[in-house]
Design an enzyme around this catalytic site. Structure first.
Site, short mmCIF file in Angstrom:
data_model
loop_
_atom_site.label_atom_id
_atom_site.label_comp_id
_atom_site.label_asym_id
_atom_site.label_seq_id
_atom_site.Cartn_x
_atom_site.Cartn_y
_atom_site.Cartn_z
N HIS A 1 -76.27 -29.69 -26.09
CA HIS A 1 -77.86 -31.03 -26.27
C HIS A 1 -78.23 -31.19 -24.21
O HIS A 1 -78.38 -32.33 -24.15
CB HIS A 1 -77.05 -31.93 -26.72
CG HIS A 1 -78.27 -32.61 -27.34
ND1 HIS A 1 -78.42 -33.15 -28.47
CD2 HIS A 1 -79.84 -32.99 -27.05
CE1 HIS A 1 -78.90 -33.93 -28.66
NE2 HIS A 1 -79.97 -33.45 -27.87
N HIS B 1 -75.54 -36.74 -31.14
CA HIS B 1 -76.01 -37.70 -31.10
C HIS B 1 -75.38 -38.49 -31.74
O HIS B 1 -76.52 -39.80 -32.29
CB HIS B 1 -76.97 -38.50 -30.40
CG HIS B 1 -78.19 -37.59 -30.50
ND1 HIS B 1 -78.62 -37.90 -31.58
CD2 HIS B 1 -79.13 -36.83 -29.94
CE1 HIS B 1 -80.35 -37.98 -31.64
NE2 HIS B 1 -80.08 -37.30 -30.73
N ASP C 1 -77.48 -35.21 -23.57
CA ASP C 1 -78.77 -36.28 -24.31
C ASP C 1 -79.37 -35.78 -22.97
O ASP C 1 -80.35 -37.29 -23.14
CB ASP C 1 -78.67 -36.12 -25.67
CG ASP C 1 -80.12 -36.39 -25.68
OD1 ASP C 1 -80.88 -35.99 -25.88
OD2 ASP C 1 -80.39 -37.32 -26.93
#
Length: 428
Positions: free
Chosen positions: A69, A238, A311
């Site tokens: 990610h 997430h 992320d």
């Protein structure tokens, strides 16, 4: 190359001990385990011809980290990051494989954009994979040509950053992409006023509304059940809510092929960080309560949460200096993920190193059907070598952006070498 005297950790076999690694033609040719700290007698015979010797005494050798990610902002938003600088940040953080999200400009919803990312990524020295969009233009109304995107090399599918609100479309996507993973951003906008900050005591104090855990929980419950029905491999991105962790655990018990990822900032910080760091603690989903943070760590320990993903979301200084309700959400994470995990999970006794690298290497590779994430004879020599003995201060990022709440923090686990395909691609 010979890497000698290091503590080798392999999450697949569970091995954690001293060993020497002989690398040839980009592969791990030989692993010689040491007995009682001494060298195996066969070592000299196997390594006399090594062109390069790397002494890893006192350091830990693990599989190259795999991040499912990241946002490299390329094409279209390269003032924040691009594929070259994003890959450089990944290498500095010990990552040898990353999966880029599809919310670029133009969106990665067509073979040309996917091909651009893949070809540019090949020049970075690490494995840069591209996830394609689930819906055309990330609008959530019509599926992309998933077959064409698979054919051109898409590693999976996601509209990350934008929740998919059409249940029928979600089910169709799962049915269409069964052999590749789908990753979902779970935040229902119907429940949110000013996203990026948890709806709770801090948002009430600031008077800015916020995003309640309900926004996440409602979509996680929906997608877990659709995944159970379709049999698709679904990744909950997430994860931040303690109720969502319980729902993922239940879906797994029921037989769903559901995975969950958590970011280092979510298992390290809670909503009060907004009062200290302002926009540098603003992200989607938001940092939630201390109890949520504790539940995320318990989810890692129990196996409900499979993956640690960054992320990585670069933004310019000017964007992050806007007022809290106007600034974009997200922080960079590639260069701090391993140290945050070492400091907050391993050194605090929550996870062993074998368990940590299951979350940061092996499980991410398994989700994306990659032959990596382990240290095994014959496998690719993708490795990270780091030092967990001495502390260091976070700063001087390699990324084009520096939007991190961890600047100035004292952490353990500095990356010393990153090796991809048998080549040193980063040396501290």
């Amino acid at each position: 190359m010979l890497i000698k005297n290091g503590r080798v950790i392999d999450p697949e076999s569970g091995f954690d001990g001293l060993a020497d690694l002989l690398i040839e033609d980009g592969k791990i040719k030989k692993i010689v385990k040491r007995v009682d700290g001494g060298a195996d007698n066969t070592v000299p015979e196997r390594v006399n011809g090594a062109d390069e010797v790397l002494d890893a005494s006192g350091m830990i050798i693990a599989p190259g980290l795999v991040d499912v990610h990241v946002h490299f902002r390329d094409p279209g938003l390269t003032h924040k990051e691009d594929i070259e600088t994003g890959a450089a940040a990944a290498k500095a953080g010990g990552y040898t494989t990353v999966v880029c999200m599809a919310n670029t400009n133009p969106a990665a919803d067509n073979p040309d954009t996917i091909g651009y990312i893949i070809e540019k990524g090949k020049k970075t020295g690490i494995h840069v994979l591209a996830a394609a969009a689930v819906s055309k233009g990330l609008k959530g109304r019509e599926l992309t040509d998933m077959d064409a995107l698979k054919a051109c090399g898409a590693a999976g599918f996601t509209d990350d950053g934008i929740p998919l609100m059409d249940e029928k479309l979600v089910k169709q996507a799962m049915e269409k992409a069964r052999d590749l993973p789908l990753s979902f951003h779970e935040e229902d906008p119907a429940f949110i006023i000013n996203n990026g900050i948890n709806k709770g005591v801090v948002s009430d104090q600031l008077g800015i509304g916020g995003s309640p855990a309900l926004a996440e929980d409602s979509l996680v419950a929906r997608d877990c059940m659709i995944a159970l029905h379709t049999g698709a491999a679904v990744n909950i991105q997430h994860i931040s809510s303690r109720n969502s962790v319980k729902m993922v655990a239940l879906a797994k018990q029921l037989g769903a092929d559901v995975w969950a990822e958590v970011t280092p900032h979510h298992f390290t910080l809670d909503e009060t960080a907004v009062l200290k760091h302002g926009t540098l603690a603003k992200m989607n989903p938001p940092l939630r309560t201390a109890k949520d943070r504790e539940a995320l760590i318990e989810g890692l320990k129990s196996g409900a949460i499979d993956i640690i993903a960054t992320d990585h979301a670069p933004h310019s200084r000017e964007e992050k200096e806007k007022p809290l309700t106007a600034a974009p959400s997200g922080i960079i994470g590639l260069e701090t993920a391993l140290p945050l995990a070492v400091t907050n999970l391993v050194k605090e006794g929550h996870l062993t190193y074998v368990q940590l690298f299951e979350k940061m290497c092996l499980n991410p590779a398994r989700l994306y059907r990659l032959d990596s994430g382990r240290i095994k004879e014959g496998s690719d020599a993708d490795l990270v070598i780091f030092d967990d003995r001495e502390s260091f201060t976070v700063g001087d990022f390699v990324s084009k952006s520096s939007n991190s709440p961890f600047t100035g923090e004292t952490l353990y686990g500095r990356v010393r070498f990153t090796i991809c395909g048998g080549k040193v691609v980063f040396e501290a």
